[in-house]
Structures are given as structure tokens and as C-alpha cells.
Design a protein around this motif. Structure first.
Motif, short mmCIF file in Angstrom:
data_model
loop_
_atom_site.label_atom_id
_atom_site.label_comp_id
_atom_site.label_asym_id
_atom_site.label_seq_id
_atom_site.Cartn_x
_atom_site.Cartn_y
_atom_site.Cartn_z
N LEU A 28 0.85 -1.18 0.00
CA LEU A 28 0.00 0.00 0.00
C LEU A 28 0.89 1.24 0.00
CD1 LEU A 28 -3.09 0.63 0.15
CD2 LEU A 28 -2.77 1.00 2.60
N VAL A 29 0.70 2.12 -1.00
CA VAL A 29 1.51 3.32 -1.14
C VAL A 29 0.59 4.54 -1.23
CG1 VAL A 29 3.17 4.57 -2.56
CG2 VAL A 29 3.39 2.10 -2.28
N PHE A 30 0.83 5.53 -0.37
CA PHE A 30 0.05 6.77 -0.39
C PHE A 30 1.02 7.94 -0.53
CE2 PHE A 30 -1.75 10.43 1.95
CZ PHE A 30 -2.89 10.65 1.16
N GLU A 31 0.79 8.79 -1.54
CA GLU A 31 1.70 9.90 -1.79
C GLU A 31 0.92 11.20 -2.04
OE1 GLU A 31 5.66 10.04 -4.30
OE2 GLU A 31 3.93 10.44 -5.60
N PRO A 32 0.91 12.12 -1.06
CA PRO A 32 0.29 13.44 -1.29
C PRO A 32 1.22 14.31 -2.15
CG PRO A 32 0.47 12.91 1.06
CD PRO A 32 1.35 11.96 0.32
N PHE A 74 -6.05 1.62 -7.76
CA PHE A 74 -5.40 2.91 -7.56
C PHE A 74 -6.45 4.01 -7.46
CE2 PHE A 74 -6.03 2.60 -12.11
CZ PHE A 74 -6.48 3.88 -12.45
N VAL A 75 -6.04 5.11 -6.83
CA VAL A 75 -6.82 6.36 -6.78
C VAL A 75 -5.86 7.49 -7.06
CG1 VAL A 75 -8.27 7.90 -5.42
CG2 VAL A 75 -8.43 5.42 -5.07
N ASP A 76 -6.19 8.35 -8.02
CA ASP A 76 -5.39 9.54 -8.31
C ASP A 76 -6.36 10.72 -8.35
OD1 ASP A 76 -2.44 10.21 -9.70
OD2 ASP A 76 -4.01 11.67 -10.06
N TYR A 77 -6.16 11.67 -7.41
CA TYR A 77 -7.09 12.80 -7.28
C TYR A 77 -6.32 14.11 -7.21
CZ TYR A 77 -10.18 16.25 -5.19
OH TYR A 77 -10.88 17.40 -4.94
N GLY A 492 4.28 27.79 -16.43
CA GLY A 492 5.29 27.36 -15.47
C GLY A 492 4.65 26.54 -14.36
N THR A 493 5.28 25.44 -13.96
CA THR A 493 4.71 24.55 -12.95
C THR A 493 5.80 24.10 -11.98
OG1 THR A 493 3.15 23.69 -14.60
CG2 THR A 493 3.39 22.44 -12.56
N ILE A 494 5.47 24.05 -10.70
CA ILE A 494 6.35 23.46 -9.70
C ILE A 494 5.53 22.50 -8.85
CG2 ILE A 494 6.01 25.39 -8.08
CD1 ILE A 494 8.97 24.85 -7.20
N THR A 495 6.06 21.29 -8.62
CA THR A 495 5.33 20.23 -7.92
C THR A 495 6.21 19.66 -6.82
OG1 THR A 495 4.09 19.64 -9.92
CG2 THR A 495 4.18 17.99 -8.15
N HIS A 496 5.62 19.50 -5.64
CA HIS A 496 6.32 18.84 -4.53
C HIS A 496 5.52 17.64 -4.08
CE1 HIS A 496 8.91 18.26 -1.08
NE2 HIS A 496 7.82 18.16 -0.32
N ARG A 497 6.19 16.51 -3.94
CA ARG A 497 5.57 15.26 -3.46
C ARG A 497 6.07 14.98 -2.06
NH1 ARG A 497 3.09 12.75 -7.67
NH2 ARG A 497 3.62 13.58 -9.74
N PHE A 498 5.13 14.73 -1.16
CA PHE A 498 5.46 14.55 0.26
C PHE A 498 5.81 13.09 0.57
CE2 PHE A 498 2.70 18.21 -0.13
CZ PHE A 498 3.37 19.16 0.61
#
Length: 498
Positions: A28-32, A74-77, A492-498
Motif C-alpha cells: 500500500l503506497v500513499f503519496e500526497p 489505484f486512486v489519483d485525485y 510554469g509549474t512546480i510540484t512537490h511530493r510529500f
């Protein structure tokens, strides 16, 4: 669809040792995550007024991947909070959701399939394509939710069975297109075990499709299939049956079903299948071909069937993801780790996961639809080339009903187009990409034709271990009487994954 892009394959040989040595991944993997995107556009409405604006989007979201014993899916929201600098009336909150899972309620007997999609879709085939600008008048947020419980097992030692019910509810925010609710029942009996020369199957099905702006359409069918294994690689199938429907008339009419099919799999890397039936509306068919080599993935599909408008709402992490996921199965058999591997490279390259040349447009009745799609991925050491070619032909079968969609004035709508994506990895953490596309939509109304050409150039980089940034320049030209416009934009886009 979710914007989760394609794997730069140069990593196949370089990453193989790391993959094999890596410890087993959790089930199980959860990534905000959170993204901020800023767009400067010369045409915020995508129309002939060419009103410029600046648009800021704050996009929090998450991804959940499950590979447990009882739940696989999977769930992608993501939530898009949109702000316009000049025309604040276009400020909005939009949702993007892709979810699909299989729940094993009772071990090896009772299951539940669930799926959900929330996405923006084009209202008309002749308007501006959906491109991420909420002020686009041809965009409507559409949601589709499906639940399907079923039982699967074996009667004695000879007969496999499956009893399934499913309900799918699709709703759109525009009043000019139908909401659709479908209910399906299926009872399947059959036997086709590996190593047996002759197999058989019997399917009894019933579907009721209820259109909010149209009428309810019910179809009941009984099909029998007999398959013969010519060799271990080639199986031939004969089809016969009957169906009853009110699709072509207010009252139900019965029709015979006859057909044949073939499936050929000469190797693990290649497979070909074809099935053809004679039905109440004429001929239907379903053909697919897939072939993989050490550096390429080829896929072709050709489907002709009745479309109830739900085909555009299918849950997936993206068609390019699906294309490359099969390729990376030979590298990483664990589905969780393989998904993470593909998505990580996709994000690094900045390519779109959903390589649809055009999205299926919304309509308020069933149509006879033929869709042909060819996709190709060439996977180099540092470069990736992806080509997608698509052609569709939709014909109205609703008769004289005026339901407010494109088929009020067109008995037939044809679309064709292509998109070419190029990506090159400059360093292990940065890449450049480009896409070039052409899309045409033609109706039967004299002079009704739209052509949209687009060019996108972009750069992506990993600025920190879990933070990426990118910039894109795009140019779009649309010709035709329905929606002539042009647009130039910088994103322009900036993304951070917790």
C-alpha cells in the motif's frame, strides 16, 4: 485524465540492477502532492476575441496504490483552484479523479469492481479542445461512477460461471447534454481450460441505458461461443445468438447474431485478436494488435460498435502509462514498484500520460461508432519518441429526435488526427520535450469543419529530491467556421511530493 506522463526508457538497462536488488515494496503506497501552475496566455477564452490573461492554479492532490490480498487498484485525485488576474468571473474549482479497484469480498468467490472518473470533456466535436483553460466555453466537467458486484466460481469440475450486475452513473455540468445511467446484468457459463482443444461459453445479458434528455434504451442478448484450438497459439471461435432491443424503434425488435473470431499469440511479446458479428445495426468488429521489441511498443485497435457515450469515461492512469506498463513488466514484475518506476520517469520527462489525439465529445443519445487507434513508443537510451494516430466515425441512430447535441444538425461526424511527442534527457534530473499535433472534425452540415494544430516545447527538472519544476511554451491555431482562434501561452509549474 490524470496528468501522469511516460517513462523515458533509457533507464531500462541502467536501472535493471537497481530494480532487481531493491527490497520488496509495500503493498500500500500513499503519496500526497501539491502543485502551483501559472499561465500567461494571449487568448484565455479560446475564441476570436483573443482576450489575454494570467491564470494561477493551486493543485493539491494525492495518489494511492493498493496491491493487498483483498484490494487491488489505484486512486489519483487532484483539486484545481483557479484564479484569473483580469476576469475573475472565470475563477473556479475543478476536480480530477481517476480510481479503479477490484475488491475480493469473499475469497475466490465474491468480488466488487469499482471505478470513478471526474474530468473535463469537450461539449462539441467542433469547439476548442480541452486544454486546461476553465474559460473555454467548450469544456464541461463530467463525472462517472461505476459499481459492479459479481460472483465467480465453478460448478462441479466442468463449468465455470460468473453472475454480474453493474450500474454506472455519468453526469455533466452542461445542460445541453444528457446525464446517462446504465444498468447491466450478465450470466456467463463456459469452459475453456488450457490444453483443451474445444471450449464453449454461453452469455445472457441485459442492459438499460437511461438518457436524461432522451429515452430509455433496453437491449437483451443471448450469445453462444464455441472455440477450437488449432494450435497452442491459435484459437478460432464461432458465435451465434439472438438479441432484442428498442434502439432503432419505439418498440422492441428481435434480431439474430452471427459471427466469428480468432486469437493468435505467437510469442509473449506479440498478440493479435479479431472478432466480427452481424447484429441489428449491421456489422460490428473488435480487432487489436500489440507487439513489443527490445526498444519499441506497438499497439493498434479497431472497434466498431454501439456507443452509449460512456467510452470517454474510463479509469486509467493514462494511455501512455498503459502502453509502457506492459513493456516494463519484463523489468519489474511487482505491480506497485513498476507503477512507481513508470510514473517517476514519466514525471521527469514531462510527457502527457494521456496520449489521446482527441477526447470523445459529449452527446445525448447512442451512436454507431468506429474508432481506429495506432500508438507507437520508441525507447532510446536518452530519448523517447511517441506517436499516436486516431480516426473516429460517429453516425446518428436516434432518428428525428432533437436532443441538443451535435447530431441535431449532423447525421455523421468524423474526426481524425495525430500527435507526435519527443523527449530527450539532458541529465539524470532534467529533460526537454516537444509535441506537435493536428486534429480535424468534419460534420455533414455543409462547411462545418474544424482543424486544430498545436506545437508545445518544454523543459523539466528535478530541483530537489521530491520537487520538480517545468516550463512550457505552446502555440495553437484553430481554423473553421465553428471556432476560429489562435493562442500563444507560457506555462510554469512546480510540484512537490510529500
Amino acid at each position: 485524465m490524470a496528468s501522469v506522463p511516460a517513462l523515458l526508457p533509457g533507464a531500462v538497462t541502467a536501472q535493471q540492477d537497481d530494480v532487481q536488488a531493491a527490497p520488496r515494496q509495500p503493498s500500500l503506497v500513499f503519496e500526497p502532492r501539491v502543485s502551483v501552475q501559472h499561465t500567461i496566455t494571449s487568448n484565455a477564452r479560446l475564441d476570436s476575441t483573443s482576450v489575454s490573461d494570467q491564470i494561477t492554479e493551486v493543485i493539491p492532490g494525492f495518489q494511492l496504490i493498493s496491491n493487498t490480498a483483498r484490494v487491488k487498484g489505484f486512486v489519483d485525485y487532484s483539486l484545481h483552484d483557479v484564479y484569473y488576474a483580469r476576469e475573475s468571473r472565470f475563477n473556479s474549482i475543478r476536480h480530477n479523479l481517476n480510481a479503479s479497484a477490484v475488491v475480493e469480498a469473499v475469497e475466490q468467490w465474491a468480488f466488487v469492481d469499482v471505478a470513478a472518473v471526474v474530468a473535463s470533456q469537450p461539449i462539441s466535436a467542433f469547439g476548442a479542445p480541452v486544454g486546461g483553460l476553465p474559460a473555454n466555453p467548450n469544456t464541461s466537467q463530467t463525472s462517472s461512477f461505476r459499481v459492479s458486484p459479481y460472483l465467480r466460481g465453478r460448478i462441479g469440475a466442468a463449468v465455470d460461471y460468473e453472475a454480474r450486475y453493474s450500474v454506472q452513473d455519468t453526469r455533466t455540468k452542461t445542460d445541453s447534454r444528457s446525464d446517462i445511467t446504465t444498468q447491466d446484468w450478465l450470466l456467463h457459463l463456459g469452459r475453456r481450460e488450457s490444453g483443451r482443444i474445444v471450449g464453449w461459453a454461453l452469455d445472457a445479458s441485459n442492459q438499460v441505458a437511461d438518457y436524461s434528455l432522451g429515452r430509455s434504451i433496453e437491449t437483451t442478448a443471448l450469445r453462444a461461443r464455441v472455440s477450437f484450438a488449432v494450435t497452442s497459439q491459435l484459437v478460432l471461435t464461432g458465435i451465434g445468438g439472438t438479441e432484442s432491443t428498442n434502439q432503432l424503434s419505439p418498440t422492441r425488435e428481435s434480431h439474430r447474431i452471427t459471427g466469428f473470431g480468432a486469437a493468435w499469440q505467437p510469442s509473449e511479446r506479440s498478440r493479435l485478436s479479431f472478432e466480427r458479428e452481424s447484429r441489428y445495426f449491421g456489422e460490428s468488429h473488435n480487432a487489436s494488435l500489440e507487439h513489443r521489441t527490445g526498444r519499441t511498443v506497438w499497439r493498434y485497435t479497431d472497434i466498431k460498435a454501439i456507443s452509449n457515450g460512456l467510452g470517454a469515461q474510463s479509469a486509467s492512469l493514462g494511455s501512455l502509462f498503459d502502453l509502457l506498463d506492459g513493456f516494463y513488466t519484463q523489468l519489474e514484475p511487482d505491480p506497485i514498484r513498476r507503477t512507481q518506476l513508470v510514473l517517476a520517469e514519466i514525471e521527469r520527462l514531462g510527457l502527457p500520460a494521456n496520449v489521446q489525439v482527441f477526447q470523445d465529445f459529449l452527446r445525448s443519445s447512442s451512436t454507431l461508432q468506429r474508432v481506429q487507434q495506432l500508438s507507437l513508443a520508441l525507447l532510446g537510451q536518452r530519448s523517447t519518441v511517441t506517436l499516436a494516430i486516431s480516426r473516429s466515425d460517429n453516425r446518428s441512430i436516434g432518428g428525428p429526435l432533437q436532443l441538443g447535441d451535435d447530431f441535431d444538425t449532423n447525421s455523421r461526424i468524423r474526426q481524425r488526427g495525430w500527435n507526435l511527442w519527443l523527449a530527450h534527457r539532458l541529465t539524470p534530473n532534467s529533460s526537454i520535450h516537444a509535441s506537435w499535433g493536428d486534429q480535424r472534425s468534419v460534420g455533414t452540415l455543409p462547411g462545418l469543419e474544424t482543424r486544430v494544430r498545436s506545437l508545445v516545447l518544454g523543459w523539466n527538472t528535478l530541483v530537489a529530491r521530491r520537487t520538480s519544476a517545468g516550463i512550457q511554451i505552446r502555440r495553437v491555431l484553430s481554423d473553421g467556421p465553428a471556432s476560429p482562434y489562435s493562442e500563444s501561452a507560457i506555462v510554469g509549474t512546480i510540484t512537490h511530493r510529500f
